[in-house]
Design an enzyme around this catalytic site. Structure first.
Site, PDB file in Angstrom:
ATOM      1  CE  LYS A 153      -4.324  -1.328   2.213  1.00  0.00           C
ATOM      2  NZ  LYS A 153      -5.173  -1.144   3.410  1.00  0.00           N
ATOM      3  CD  GLU A 157      -0.527   0.012  12.614  1.00  0.00           C
ATOM      4  OE1 GLU A 157      -1.396  -0.892  12.661  1.00  0.00           O
ATOM      5  OE2 GLU A 157      -0.669   1.063  11.955  1.00  0.00           O
ATOM      6  CE  LYS A 213       0.342  -5.092   5.622  1.00  0.00           C
ATOM      7  NZ  LYS A 213       0.561  -3.669   5.768  1.00  0.00           N
ATOM      8  CD  GLU A 246      -8.413  -2.625   2.712  1.00  0.00           C
ATOM      9  OE1 GLU A 246      -7.203  -2.473   2.949  1.00  0.00           O
ATOM     10  OE2 GLU A 246      -9.293  -1.858   3.100  1.00  0.00           O
ATOM     11  NE  ARG A 281      -3.407  -4.827   2.527  1.00  0.00           N
ATOM     12  CZ  ARG A 281      -2.322  -4.554   1.834  1.00  0.00           C
ATOM     13  NH1 ARG A 281      -2.150  -5.100   0.647  1.00  0.00           N
ATOM     14  NH2 ARG A 281      -1.413  -3.734   2.311  1.00  0.00           N
ATOM     15  CG  HIS A 310      -6.082   1.731  10.785  1.00  0.00           C
ATOM     16  ND1 HIS A 310      -5.831   0.753  11.727  1.00  0.00           N
ATOM     17  CD2 HIS A 310      -4.883   1.972  10.186  1.00  0.00           C
ATOM     18  CE1 HIS A 310      -4.550   0.413  11.677  1.00  0.00           C
ATOM     19  NE2 HIS A 310      -3.955   1.140  10.761  1.00  0.00           N
TER      20      HIS A 310
HETATM   21  P1  NAD Z   1       7.315   8.178  10.352  1.00  0.00           P
HETATM   22  O1  NAD Z   1       7.688   7.660   9.041  1.00  0.00           O
HETATM   23  O2  NAD Z   1       6.883   9.594  10.449  1.00  0.00           O
HETATM   24  O3  NAD Z   1       8.552   7.936  11.335  1.00  0.00           O
HETATM   25  C1  NAD Z   1       8.438   8.341  12.671  1.00  0.00           C
HETATM   26  C2  NAD Z   1       9.566   9.289  13.096  1.00  0.00           C
HETATM   27  O4  NAD Z   1      10.713   8.517  13.430  1.00  0.00           O
HETATM   28  C3  NAD Z   1      10.013  10.270  12.050  1.00  0.00           C
HETATM   29  O5  NAD Z   1      10.350  11.491  12.645  1.00  0.00           O
HETATM   30  C4  NAD Z   1      11.248   9.600  11.480  1.00  0.00           C
HETATM   31  O6  NAD Z   1      12.126  10.501  10.859  1.00  0.00           O
HETATM   32  C5  NAD Z   1      11.853   9.001  12.703  1.00  0.00           C
HETATM   33  N1  NAD Z   1      12.694   7.832  12.503  1.00  0.00           N
HETATM   34  C6  NAD Z   1      12.499   6.839  11.620  1.00  0.00           C
HETATM   35  N2  NAD Z   1      13.383   5.865  11.835  1.00  0.00           N
HETATM   36  C7  NAD Z   1      14.187   6.259  12.835  1.00  0.00           C
HETATM   37  C8  NAD Z   1      15.283   5.678  13.498  1.00  0.00           C
HETATM   38  N3  NAD Z   1      15.698   4.439  13.210  1.00  0.00           N
HETATM   39  N4  NAD Z   1      15.885   6.373  14.480  1.00  0.00           N
HETATM   40  C9  NAD Z   1      15.419   7.616  14.827  1.00  0.00           C
HETATM   41  N5  NAD Z   1      14.372   8.203  14.256  1.00  0.00           N
HETATM   42  C10 NAD Z   1      13.748   7.527  13.265  1.00  0.00           C
HETATM   43  O7  NAD Z   1       6.152   7.298  11.024  1.00  0.00           O
HETATM   44  P2  NAD Z   1       5.857   5.741  11.071  1.00  0.00           P
HETATM   45  O8  NAD Z   1       5.190   5.519  12.353  1.00  0.00           O
HETATM   46  O9  NAD Z   1       7.049   4.934  10.727  1.00  0.00           O
HETATM   47  O10 NAD Z   1       4.822   5.537   9.872  1.00  0.00           O
HETATM   48  C11 NAD Z   1       3.558   6.129   9.906  1.00  0.00           C
HETATM   49  C12 NAD Z   1       3.056   6.221   8.479  1.00  0.00           C
HETATM   50  O11 NAD Z   1       2.904   4.931   7.948  1.00  0.00           O
HETATM   51  C13 NAD Z   1       1.701   6.903   8.374  1.00  0.00           C
HETATM   52  O12 NAD Z   1       1.726   7.829   7.324  1.00  0.00           O
HETATM   53  C14 NAD Z   1       0.756   5.764   8.050  1.00  0.00           C
HETATM   54  O13 NAD Z   1      -0.347   6.170   7.299  1.00  0.00           O
HETATM   55  C15 NAD Z   1       1.663   4.834   7.289  1.00  0.00           C
HETATM   56  N6  NAD Z   1       1.228   3.440   7.292  1.00  0.00           N
HETATM   57  C16 NAD Z   1       1.152   2.808   6.118  1.00  0.00           C
HETATM   58  C17 NAD Z   1       0.801   1.482   6.077  1.00  0.00           C
HETATM   59  C18 NAD Z   1       0.801   0.741   4.765  1.00  0.00           C
HETATM   60  O14 NAD Z   1       0.307  -0.385   4.719  1.00  0.00           O
HETATM   61  N7  NAD Z   1       1.347   1.305   3.713  1.00  0.00           N
HETATM   62  C19 NAD Z   1       0.515   0.795   7.263  1.00  0.00           C
HETATM   63  C20 NAD Z   1       0.610   1.486   8.465  1.00  0.00           C
HETATM   64  C21 NAD Z   1       0.971   2.816   8.466  1.00  0.00           C
HETATM   65  N1  GLY Z   2      -2.007  -1.356   7.152  1.00  0.00           N
HETATM   66  C1  GLY Z   2      -3.156  -1.888   6.520  1.00  0.00           C
HETATM   67  C2  GLY Z   2      -2.844  -2.683   5.302  1.00  0.00           C
HETATM   68  O1  GLY Z   2      -1.730  -2.831   4.903  1.00  0.00           O
HETATM   69  O2  GLY Z   2      -3.752  -3.189   4.717  1.00  0.00           O
END
Ligand code: NAD
Ligand code: GLY
Length: 371
Positions: free
Chosen positions: A150, A192, A234, A244, A248, A255
């Site tokens: 995704k 998650e 997953k 989905e 899925r 959410h």
């Molecule tokens: P993020 O990408 O904003 O990372 C969180 C913070 O941690 C950021 O400030 C980043 O720079 C920092 N960071 C990252 N790795 C680090 C490290 N190793 N050391 C220090 N700092 C670090 O947030 P997230 O929680 O990783 O991801 C959230 C995003 O993911 C949302 O936009 C959400 O919608 C998306 N998401 C997508 C899916 C999907 O299936 N595609 C599933 C769940 C969430």
């Molecule tokens: N995080 C929800 C999905 O991947 O379907």
């Protein structure tokens, strides 16, 4: 590739016919040349990262990639959910075009879910599709967002509303990078991880309860197990329903409420995982009001989410009519059909389904959950 990997590397497979790929999980993967063996060959690779992660890990990744690609470029995006937008996506396309990257160029997403989702979307659309590799650096990205294809950016009116299904060719989860993750981000990732229990695997929920302190202390074995089991679940779900059309959607437990919190407060105020944590409490309460699960299980899940360092009291999104604001925001959701909001509910602990709910019950849940 497999033979040369360190023997501490676990491997989970996503089975999607010609779009199948491995998820590698273990220490030191970012610096091991074998992590990158047998990827598609190309004249150039582009590493996409952000201003926080690039200084920490881009030099190691770029070095490792130099033995596989004649040219390795780096583009550094602004950090944060508030930057998951068209203008930031454009920076990736700018870098690709300014460096004359052709349609074989391989993109590497080095960062959390924000970088991963945007890099995947850029890969899906640059020259109508180039390969990409996920190198997730947050717990949340390692257990969820880097897996399953995704990709998206946010719209001010709704989260992840613009995107594509587009699978990476490999996911590389280096456990060492989690050492620099801020504690608040670790907790966000645990949301998650916890999610997989009530929707799919109660044995895993029991395990998380027993090992939560070890996870919070970042004990490598506990983290490895949590990431591997999350990815296995997953992989099983995505393998059955990649785009989905049904199953899925259970991965979106919490959410619908959570996305309303994120967009209602303004992206980045609450972390995605925090909103999902609180959203799971709200979705569990809704399941209870629908007569599907008992209060004891709602309490058990709430305790675990709280213990993981996540909020369980929802924020007010409007002074005047808070419930109406939640309802309005939740209508902009990919699960909504014909304007009707649909929720992932627990049919029983360990089994989830998507369904509509009487508005009166949803109102009760919002009222009971907000501060
Ligand atoms: P993020 O990408 O904003 O990372 C969180 C913070 O941690 C950021 O400030 C980043 O720079 C920092 N960071 C990252 N790795 C680090 C490290 N190793 N050391 C220090 N700092 C670090 O947030 P997230 O929680 O990783 O991801 C959230 C995003 O993911 C949302 O936009 C959400 O919608 C998306 N998401 C997508 C899916 C999907 O299936 N595609 C599933 C769940 C969430
Ligand atoms: N995080 C929800 C999905 O991947 O379907």
């Amino acid at each position: 590739m497999n033979a040369a990997l360190p023997d501490t590397t676990a491997r989970v497979s996503i089975s999607l016919a010609e779009r199948s790929y491995p998820i590698l999980i273990g220490p030191s993967l970012l610096v091991a040349a074998s992590s990158f063996a047998h990827l598609p060959s190309a004249a150039a690779a582009l590493v996409v990262s952000n201003t926080t992660v690039a200084p920490l890990y881009a030099p190691s990744l770029v070095d490792a990639l130099k033995s596989h690609y004649p040219k390795v470029h780096l583009v550094t995006l602004p950090d944060g959910e508030a930057h998951k937008t068209w203008p930031t996506l454009q920076l990736i396309f700018d870098a690709l075009l300014e460096n004359f990257c052709d349609r074989k160029t391989v993109l590497f997403a080095l960062g959390g879910g924000v970088v991963g989702d945007m890099t995947g979307f850029a890969a899906a659309s640059y020259m109508r599709g180039v390969p990409y590799v996920q190198v997730p650096t947050t717990l949340l990205a390692q257990v969820d967002s880097s897996v399953g294809g995704k990709t998206a950016i946010n719209h001010p009116l709704g989260k992840n509303m613009i995107g594509a299904f587009y699978q990476p060719v490999r996911v590389i989860c280096d456990l060492d990078v989690l050492k620099t993750l801020p504690p608040r981000e670790l907790s966000a990732g645990l949301a998650e991880v916890i999610k997989y229990g009530p929707i799919f695997d109660m044995d895993f929920l029991d395990w998380i309860e027993r090992h939560l302190d070890a996870l919070l202390a970042r004990e490598p074995q506990a983290l490895e197990h949590a990431i591997r089991r999350s990815c296995e679940i997953k992989a099983e779900v995505v393998g059955q329903d990649e785009r989905e059309s049904g199953l899925r959607a259970i991965l979106n437990f919490g959410h619908t409420f959570g996305h309303a919190i994120e967009s209602g407060l303004g992206y980045g105020q609450w972390l995605h995982g925090e909103a999902v944590g609180c959203g799971m409490v709200m979705a569990a309460r809704l399941s209870q009001r629908l007569g599907l699960i008992d209060a004891g299980f709602v309490e058990r899940l709430t305790r675990l989410i709280l213990h993981a360092g996540l909020p369980v009291v929802a924020p007010r999104l409007a002074d005047f009519d808070n419930v109406a604001r939640y309802l309005e925001l939740m209508k902009i959701d990919k699960k909504a059909e014909g304007g009707e909001i649909r929720f992932v509910v627990l049919e029983e602990p360990g089994r989830a389904a998507v369904r509509a709910a009487p508005e009166a019950l949803v109102r009760e849940v919002i009222e009971a959950s907000c501060q």
